[in-house]
Write a protein that holds these residues in place. Sequence first.
Motif, PDB file in Angstrom:
ATOM      1  N   ASP A 113       0.773  -1.104  -0.048  1.00 61.33           N
ATOM      2  CA  ASP A 113       0.112  -0.023  -0.136  1.00 61.33           C
ATOM      3  C   ASP A 113       1.031   1.249  -0.147  1.00 61.33           C
ATOM      4  N   LYS A 114       1.991   1.248   0.765  1.00 62.14           N
ATOM      5  CA  LYS A 114       2.802   2.473   0.835  1.00 62.14           C
ATOM      6  C   LYS A 114       3.610   2.573  -0.369  1.00 62.14           C
ATOM      7  N   MET A 115       3.947   1.611  -0.994  1.00 59.86           N
ATOM      8  CA  MET A 115       4.849   1.828  -2.286  1.00 59.86           C
ATOM      9  C   MET A 115       3.989   2.204  -3.392  1.00 59.86           C
ATOM     10  N   ALA A 116       2.704   1.680  -3.518  1.00 58.98           N
ATOM     11  CA  ALA A 116       1.465   2.045  -4.310  1.00 58.98           C
ATOM     12  C   ALA A 116       1.111   3.568  -4.255  1.00 58.98           C
ATOM     13  N   ALA A 117       1.188   4.172  -3.120  1.00 58.25           N
ATOM     14  CA  ALA A 117       0.882   5.546  -2.776  1.00 58.25           C
ATOM     15  C   ALA A 117       2.000   6.354  -2.940  1.00 58.25           C
ATOM     16  N   THR A 118       3.305   6.004  -2.791  1.00 55.31           N
ATOM     17  CA  THR A 118       4.450   6.977  -2.399  1.00 55.31           C
ATOM     18  C   THR A 118       5.409   6.270  -3.401  1.00 55.31           C
ATOM     19  N   SER A 119       6.628   5.779  -3.110  1.00 54.68           N
ATOM     20  CA  SER A 119       7.581   5.296  -3.870  1.00 54.68           C
ATOM     21  C   SER A 119       8.232   4.183  -2.978  1.00 54.68           C
ATOM     22  N   PRO A 120       9.022   3.479  -3.849  1.00 56.43           N
ATOM     23  CA  PRO A 120       9.668   2.230  -3.249  1.00 56.43           C
ATOM     24  C   PRO A 120      10.787   2.883  -1.996  1.00 56.43           C
ATOM     25  N   SER A 121      11.369   3.802  -2.401  1.00 60.84           N
ATOM     26  CA  SER A 121      12.168   4.352  -1.177  1.00 60.84           C
ATOM     27  C   SER A 121      11.447   4.846  -0.045  1.00 60.84           C
ATOM     28  N   THR A 122      10.236   5.399  -0.245  1.00 59.36           N
ATOM     29  CA  THR A 122       9.634   5.513   1.036  1.00 59.36           C
ATOM     30  C   THR A 122       8.991   4.513   1.768  1.00 59.36           C
ATOM     31  N   ALA A 123       8.728   3.359   0.780  1.00 58.26           N
ATOM     32  CA  ALA A 123       8.060   2.251   1.329  1.00 58.26           C
ATOM     33  C   ALA A 123       9.265   1.412   2.209  1.00 58.26           C
ATOM     34  N   ASN A 124      10.539   1.680   1.554  1.00 61.31           N
ATOM     35  CA  ASN A 124      11.443   1.035   2.467  1.00 61.31           C
ATOM     36  C   ASN A 124      11.794   1.611   3.570  1.00 61.31           C
ATOM     37  N   ARG A 125      11.781   2.779   3.606  1.00 62.87           N
ATOM     38  CA  ARG A 125      12.168   3.581   4.867  1.00 62.87           C
ATOM     39  C   ARG A 125      11.239   3.179   6.089  1.00 62.87           C
ATOM     40  N   HIS A 126       9.831   3.294   5.701  1.00 62.95           N
ATOM     41  CA  HIS A 126       8.800   2.777   6.701  1.00 62.95           C
ATOM     42  C   HIS A 126       8.847   1.526   7.088  1.00 62.95           C
ATOM     43  N   PHE A 127       9.250   0.628   6.120  1.00 65.85           N
ATOM     44  CA  PHE A 127       9.409  -0.858   6.639  1.00 65.85           C
ATOM     45  C   PHE A 127      10.697  -1.200   7.349  1.00 65.85           C
ATOM     46  N   THR A 128      11.761  -0.389   7.027  1.00 64.64           N
ATOM     47  CA  THR A 128      12.884  -0.401   7.893  1.00 64.64           C
ATOM     48  C   THR A 128      12.632   0.021   9.555  1.00 64.64           C
ATOM     49  N   ILE A 129      11.929   1.108   9.756  1.00 68.62           N
ATOM     50  CA  ILE A 129      11.664   1.435  10.816  1.00 68.62           C
ATOM     51  C   ILE A 129      10.727   0.520  11.691  1.00 68.62           C
ATOM     52  N   LEU A 130       9.603   0.059  10.850  1.00 68.36           N
ATOM     53  CA  LEU A 130       8.624  -0.899  11.632  1.00 68.36           C
ATOM     54  C   LEU A 130       9.574  -2.202  12.090  1.00 68.36           C
ATOM     55  N   ARG A 131      10.378  -2.717  10.999  1.00 71.04           N
ATOM     56  CA  ARG A 131      11.218  -3.880  11.565  1.00 71.04           C
ATOM     57  C   ARG A 131      11.920  -3.614  12.717  1.00 71.04           C
ATOM     58  N   ALA A 132      12.740  -2.198  12.732  1.00 71.49           N
ATOM     59  CA  ALA A 132      13.237  -1.856  13.896  1.00 71.49           C
ATOM     60  C   ALA A 132      12.595  -2.021  15.390  1.00 71.49           C
ATOM     61  N   VAL A 133      11.468  -1.468  15.282  1.00 67.83           N
ATOM     62  CA  VAL A 133      10.492  -1.573  16.313  1.00 67.83           C
ATOM     63  C   VAL A 133      10.442  -2.984  16.933  1.00 67.83           C
ATOM     64  N   PHE A 134      10.048  -3.948  16.166  1.00 66.23           N
ATOM     65  CA  PHE A 134      10.013  -5.375  16.601  1.00 66.23           C
ATOM     66  C   PHE A 134      11.249  -5.766  17.203  1.00 66.23           C
ATOM     67  N   ASN A 135      12.322  -5.281  16.529  1.00 69.33           N
ATOM     68  CA  ASN A 135      13.526  -5.907  16.929  1.00 69.33           C
ATOM     69  C   ASN A 135      14.089  -5.590  18.114  1.00 69.33           C
TER      70      ASN A 135
END
Length: 336
Positions: A113-135
């Motif tokens: 959803d994030k990639m479709a609404a923005t760009s791969p780079s934005t989606a990757n940044r959000h995903f990286t932060i989400l993964r960091a929260v769990f870690n």
Amino acid sequence: MGVKVKKDGKVTIDYRDNNGKRHRETFFGCKTLGKEVLARRKAEISERKFFPEKQKEHLTFKEAVNKYWDIHASKIKSAPKLKYTLEQLVQYFGEVNKLSSITTEDIQVFYNDKMAATSPSTANRHFTILRAVFNKVIKLKIYKGSNPCVGIVKQKENPARTSYLSELETKELILNAPPRSQLLFAFAVGTGMRRGEILNMDWRHIDWRTGMVHIYESKSGNKREVPIPISLKQTLCGLASKNTGKVFSLTVPMVEHDFKKTLKKCNITGIRFHDLRHTFASHFIMKGGRITELQRMLGHSSTELTNRYAHLSPTYLRQSIRFIDDLIPALDHQEL
């Protein structure tokens, strides 16, 4: 040990279980609430009903984000931008949803959803932060589940754009800017400084003798000096005697508003404020400036980023082809 309340409303309770192990819990509320929760925990310990592992299963997504913010994110340089991203994540995954209820499929849907609404780079940044929260909560041992981000493959990002304004467009943009932003736009084009660097610039950072502005807080973390064009230096000199503190008193939203408004007025499309930095760099090289000098002024830690402008140099191709000359022997002139 007991109850502590901070000014921001954060309550911390501190207690030990029957084995002498120390436990801390942090949440928002008041001292009365803290005392109630502490009394409840002591009762659970006394009645042998205290199971901290169970609490780890009921950790909500917002609680995990708050813990990540307190322990790590709030202490780094990009904290304001990171806080906005974390708020977006909480809005998407919900405040009360249990961390254990979020699946890998949920993460994949969010990423798509994030990639479709923005760009791969934005989606990757959000995903990286989400993964960091769990870690982070797993590493802190306050959540005993697994990280659902494992298995998600990030998409390749689009190459960075290097858009810049022509000389005519640059002058048109500056002349049509609102009065409060005109000098700021000119300064961005004339020095190649980043928006944040310009807004943080203090009158004390300008060395009038050398005509340099000293940048103490840059993206790379390194200090650097940038020369000020003579025309801008003269304009600033006329204002310096009247002002102290910040050179520009504008905020990021104000600058963005004025920039978009001016672009529309000038009928210029596909340009961001950061492209004024590209405009500076591109015209510097096209007018014969050296890559090494440009790297120093832009504050690039390596030539990799700066080399994107090399092809604009009028001598670039000529210098590149001269190495082939040695392969060709002297030839007698013959008619074709």
